[in-house]
Write an enzyme that holds these catalytic residues in place. Structure first.
Site, mmCIF file in Angstrom:
data_model
loop_
_atom_site.group_PDB
_atom_site.id
_atom_site.type_symbol
_atom_site.label_atom_id
_atom_site.label_comp_id
_atom_site.label_asym_id
_atom_site.label_seq_id
_atom_site.Cartn_x
_atom_site.Cartn_y
_atom_site.Cartn_z
ATOM 1 N N ASP A 13 0.424 -1.011 -0.307
ATOM 2 C CA ASP A 13 0.075 -0.009 0.201
ATOM 3 C C ASP A 13 0.625 1.254 -0.156
ATOM 4 O OD1 ASP A 13 -2.649 -1.507 0.098
ATOM 5 O OD2 ASP A 13 -2.116 -1.991 2.273
ATOM 6 N N LYS A 16 2.494 2.459 -4.774
ATOM 7 C CA LYS A 16 3.202 1.304 -6.123
ATOM 8 C C LYS A 16 2.276 2.160 -7.268
ATOM 9 C CE LYS A 16 3.573 -2.727 -4.042
ATOM 10 N NZ LYS A 16 2.296 -2.525 -2.827
ATOM 11 N N GLY A 40 -3.139 -4.238 -4.121
ATOM 12 C CA GLY A 40 -4.499 -3.498 -4.677
ATOM 13 C C GLY A 40 -3.266 -2.093 -5.261
ATOM 14 N N HIS A 41 -4.412 -1.545 -6.069
ATOM 15 C CA HIS A 41 -3.435 -0.249 -6.875
ATOM 16 C C HIS A 41 -4.343 1.185 -7.350
ATOM 17 C CE1 HIS A 41 0.181 -2.242 -7.405
ATOM 18 N NE2 HIS A 41 0.200 -2.821 -8.259
ATOM 19 N N GLN A 223 2.996 -6.987 -3.671
ATOM 20 C CA GLN A 223 2.434 -6.519 -2.002
ATOM 21 C C GLN A 223 3.558 -5.554 -1.950
ATOM 22 O OE1 GLN A 223 1.391 -9.671 -3.386
ATOM 23 N NE2 GLN A 223 -0.979 -9.289 -2.390
#
Length: 428
Positions: A13, A16, A40-41, A223
């Site tokens: 988180d 990225k 998640g991005h 991650q």
């Protein structure tokens, strides 16, 4: 031209997606090499916000080929839903390429993930319940289903039946859960075959040829370093290797072809899920970081735990990844604090410790040792160069760079695509 690895240097988180998207216009391929839709991005383009869970962030950059490598686990329903959502918003997804060797998340993998986590109760790991861990377990146990298996019904049926011979025994006898019907799983999985077929290729050959031809390839971790199954805060980790070495195995590219490794650092620290977190805050400062930083998981929807910057973790990330650069994100979130603590070492059993302890017990008992740096109150979101930052913000960045062991080559001063200060180019 270089092959770059870009990965999280904390617990994930870190931003990225923003970093990958910033580089997307300079690179020819963006490759996800591990993880699944448990990552998640968030990428902001103009006034548009995109939440990507499985797809490489490069899919938002015209001219860039997004690749899902063999090290990724793919939920076909999530994949197709995400593609459909982007297509509806006018994003061209036709260039996506998926490795035929990537493993598929099946309905029974999701079932096993959820019932296992419930069974663990207070001892739960904090998984997303999306079947990621059980799918990687099947891969290691050699009972997994790969993307290419969708195109051979006989093989698919054999593999599903073989996997369920054991899993149904566990589900029924240990978890008191009804058995999964193999035929229903096969029917559902075959329903995805024609929709996915056109995207599938030998991505290892594609990427090696691209690098040999002088193309710029960016490998994107899903991650953070501290969630790596080998090098993270085990057992509170993911089921794969987001560290730099994972790019080689997860994409089929040899380590001698990697020319640069970029670590993404948040200007403070967050994590989602259970596990040790030395600088975690339980006071008004922690709540302010969470609120101002919008610290809610893109994929999980869970509030992130927040704390001050941890230089011990940053140094560890530099070491295990061989980082050549840092991209510092969310510096703007710290605007308004008069003083900003930074963890420079730990106290463990009365002793000062400068490096991350290898012992899980020691890390659980680590207490942060802080140095306090002066803050700033000026708005930094319009800054375009390092010199335009307030002096105290410049000093904060320089201090983090010195403590972390690699140069900070870019700084995020806001959520937008253009709200970034580039100090050194990542693509030479």
């Amino acid at each position: 031209m270089p092959a770059l690895v870009l990965l999280g240097a904390q617990w994930g988180d870190e931003g990225k997606g923003k970093a990958t998207d910033l580089l997307g216009g300079s690179v020819d391929y963006v490759v996800r090499y591990q993880g699944g839709n448990n990552a998640g991005h968030t990428v902001v383009v103009g006034d548009q916000k995109y939440a990507l869970h499985l797809l490489p962030s490069g899919i938002l950059s015209p001219g860039c080929t997004p690749v899902i490598g063999n090290g990724v686990v793919v939920d076909p329903a999530v994949l197709l839903s995400e593609l459909s959502g982007l297509n509806e918003r006018g994003v061209d997804t036709s260039k996506l390429v998926i490795s035929g060797n990537a493993h598929l998340i099946t309905p029974y993998n999701i079932t096993v993930d959820k019932v296992t986590e419930r069974f663990l109760g207070k001892r739960k790991i904090g998984t997303t319940g999306r079947g990621i861990g059980p799918t990687y377990a099947d891969k290691i146990n050699r009972t997994g289903i790969r993307v290419q298996d969708l195109f051979d019904e006989s093989i698919l049926h054999q593999k599903v039946e073989a996997a369920l011979d054991f899993k149904n025994q566990v589900l029924a006898k240990l978890y008191n859960h009804r058995a999964v019907v193999a035929e229903q799983v096969v029917e559902e999985m075959l329903g995805y075959a024609d929709q996915i077929r056109g995207y599938v290729a030998d991505t290892t050959l594609l990427l090696n040829n691209a690098i040999d031809d002088g193309k710029v390839v960016l490998f994107e971790g899903g991650q953070g370093t501290l969630l790596d199954v080998d090098h993270g805060t085990y057992p509170f980790v993911t089921s794969s290797n987001p560290t730099a070495g994972g790019a080689c195995t997860g994409a089929g590219v040899g380590p001698t072809k990697i020319s640069r490794v970029i670590g993404i650092l948040k200007a403070y620290t967050t994590r989602v899920g259970a596990g040790p977190f030395p600088t975690e805050l339980f006071d008004a400062d922690g709540e302010a970081l969470r609120t101002i930083g919008g610290e809610r998981g893109v994929t999980t929807g869970r509030d992130r735990r927040c704390g001050w910057f941890d230089a011990v973790i940053a140094r560890y990330a530099t070491r295990v990844n061989g980082l050549t650069d840092f991209f510092l994100t969310k510096l703007d979130v710290l605007t308004g604090w008069e003083q900003i603590p930074v963890c420079v070492a730990y106290e463990i059993d009365g002793k000062r410790v400068e490096e991350l302890p290898y012992s899980q017990t020691d890390f659980h008992h680590a207490k942060p040792i802080y140095e306090t740096l002066p803050g700033w109150s000026e708005d930094i979101t319009k800054a375009k160069t390092f010199a335009e930052l307030p002096k105290n913000a410049q000093a904060y960045v320089k201090a983090l760079e010195e403590m972390s062991g690699a140069p900070i080559s870019a700084i995020g001063v806001g959520p937008g695509r253009d709200e970034t200060i580039q100090i050194n180019s990542f693509v030479d």
